[in-house]
Design a protein around this motif. Structure first.
Motif, PDB file in Angstrom:
ATOM      1  N   THR A 108      27.229 -25.484 -32.991  1.00  0.00           N
ATOM      2  CA  THR A 108      26.597 -24.452 -33.819  1.00  0.00           C
ATOM      3  C   THR A 108      25.676 -23.571 -32.986  1.00  0.00           C
ATOM      4  O   THR A 108      25.715 -22.334 -33.086  1.00  0.00           O
ATOM      5  CB  THR A 108      25.797 -25.105 -34.960  1.00  0.00           C
ATOM      6  OG1 THR A 108      26.672 -25.929 -35.733  1.00  0.00           O
ATOM      7  CG2 THR A 108      25.164 -24.051 -35.853  1.00  0.00           C
ATOM      8  N   VAL A 152      24.048 -33.095 -40.376  1.00  0.00           N
ATOM      9  CA  VAL A 152      24.347 -31.968 -39.492  1.00  0.00           C
ATOM     10  C   VAL A 152      23.246 -30.916 -39.582  1.00  0.00           C
ATOM     11  O   VAL A 152      22.759 -30.422 -38.560  1.00  0.00           O
ATOM     12  CB  VAL A 152      25.716 -31.360 -39.831  1.00  0.00           C
ATOM     13  CG1 VAL A 152      25.926 -30.046 -39.085  1.00  0.00           C
ATOM     14  CG2 VAL A 152      26.833 -32.335 -39.496  1.00  0.00           C
ATOM     15  N   GLY A 153      22.869 -30.560 -40.795  1.00  0.00           N
ATOM     16  CA  GLY A 153      21.821 -29.565 -40.957  1.00  0.00           C
ATOM     17  C   GLY A 153      20.519 -29.965 -40.294  1.00  0.00           C
ATOM     18  O   GLY A 153      19.837 -29.142 -39.674  1.00  0.00           O
ATOM     19  N   ALA A 200      26.048 -25.398 -43.495  1.00  0.00           N
ATOM     20  CA  ALA A 200      26.292 -26.782 -43.077  1.00  0.00           C
ATOM     21  C   ALA A 200      26.474 -27.691 -44.284  1.00  0.00           C
ATOM     22  O   ALA A 200      26.230 -28.893 -44.201  1.00  0.00           O
ATOM     23  CB  ALA A 200      25.130 -27.283 -42.209  1.00  0.00           C
ATOM     24  N   ALA A 229      30.858 -25.355 -41.595  1.00  0.00           N
ATOM     25  CA  ALA A 229      31.045 -26.284 -42.708  1.00  0.00           C
ATOM     26  C   ALA A 229      32.502 -26.313 -43.158  1.00  0.00           C
ATOM     27  O   ALA A 229      33.309 -27.084 -42.651  1.00  0.00           O
ATOM     28  CB  ALA A 229      30.122 -25.896 -43.860  1.00  0.00           C
TER      29      ALA A 229
END
Length: 312
Positions: A108, A152-153, A200, A229
């Motif tokens: 990312t 993930v975020g 995400a 995502a």
């Protein structure tokens, strides 16, 4: 018990020994044709299915597999696994939530840097012998908005805040009480206070097209979008329109609506960076996700609770 696992994923060939070493018999079917053939020829042998969110498993396929007992999803998303059908058949479903978070977060930030600093354009200019220099915005100190503050975020937020001195706000289904980041009640409000908007969140019906024309308008002509995502979370027609009109500054996309088919209109734009759904792929992440599958399978066939159940 020697269980037979139908493997629908195409990215674990180097790590199948993790499953084979535990005695599982694998039927590899990484293409649509191989999948259909394997289900037709081996339906009465298959105890488990290993799939990914975009590949899923349909109700018709479940009905064709009389011995099927468990579906393991490689990665966090399970949007194309028919969960009502799985429940009706009494199946267990697991996923790999959070296992590849570091790899996805790394990718990312790589996408964001490539987009904002125009790394692809600069690389191409040097290769052409042009030595073109352009002024590009700095990433440091920007306002970051994250839709979906799961594993993930959180990994993205940590890298952004500590590595790039960004202020971080987020939108979730509900606020988290274990973080200090600012919370916004909806994606539009989040976009309005962000220079960069990162998606995400899981895919599926609940998040379909939650980033639409209104959200992109709120992000504005100096704003950047990064989606790692699912393609379904962003309205592709609205995104294309915003990019073509330069209503937003640019977008970096690792996911698309109909993979591997990418709209030609996206490929022609100068203000996008595109990668083929590889954010979660690294040797470390793939090994760990396959290990999680093995642990879930071993627990299940031993009559013990699985480690990462999906609620049906």
């Amino acid at each position: 018990m020697r269980a037979t696992v139908l493997v629908l994923v195409e990215t674990i060939n180097d790590y199948v020994s993790i499953l084979e070493d535990q005695g599982y018999e694998l039927i590899m079917a990484p293409s649509p044709a191989a999948r259909a053939e394997a289900i037709e020829q081996h339906a009465d042998r298959i105890d488990a299915v290993l799939t990914r969110g975009p590949l899923g498993l349909t109700a018709d396929e479940m009905a064709t597999l009389p011995k099927l007992r468990i579906i393991c999803v490689l990665g966090a998303g399970y949007e194309n696994v028919d969960l009502p059908a799985a429940k009706a058949h009494g199946l267990t479903v697991t996923n790999g939530a959070g296992v590849n978070a570091s790899s996805v977060a790394d990718h990312t930030l790589a996408l964001l840097l490539a987009l904002m600093r125009d790394i692809p354009g600069a690389d191409a200019s040097v290769r052409r012998g042009e030595w073109a220099k352009t002024m590009r915005p700095s990433v440091a100190g920007k306002r970051l908005g994250i839709i979906g503050l799961g594993a993930v975020g959180l990994a993205i937020a940590k890298r952004a805040a500590l590595g790039f001195d960004m202020s971080v706000q987020y939108h979730n289904r509900s606020p988290r009480d274990d973080v200090d980041y600012g919370y916004c009640a909806n994606p539009t409000d989040l976009a309005a206070v962000s220079d960069i908007l990162i998606i995400a969140t899981p895919g599926g019906a609940q998040t379909r097209a939650i980033v639409d024309a209104g959200v992109l308008e709120a992000l504005g002509p100096q704003g950047y979008l990064v989606n790692i995502a699912r393609g379904s979370v962003v309205s592709t027609p609205d995104l294309l329109d915003a990019l073509q009109r330069q209503a937003i500054a640019g977008a970096a996309l690792d996911v698309f609506d109909d993979e591997p088919n990418v709209p030609d209109a996206l490929k022609t734009l100068r203000n996008v960076v595109l990668t083929p759904h590889v954010a979660g792929l690294s040797p470390e992440a793939t090994q760990d996700t396959v290990k999680m599958v093995e642990r879930n399978l071993t627990a299940f066939f031993a009559g013990e609770p699985v480690l990462t159940p999906v609620q049906l």
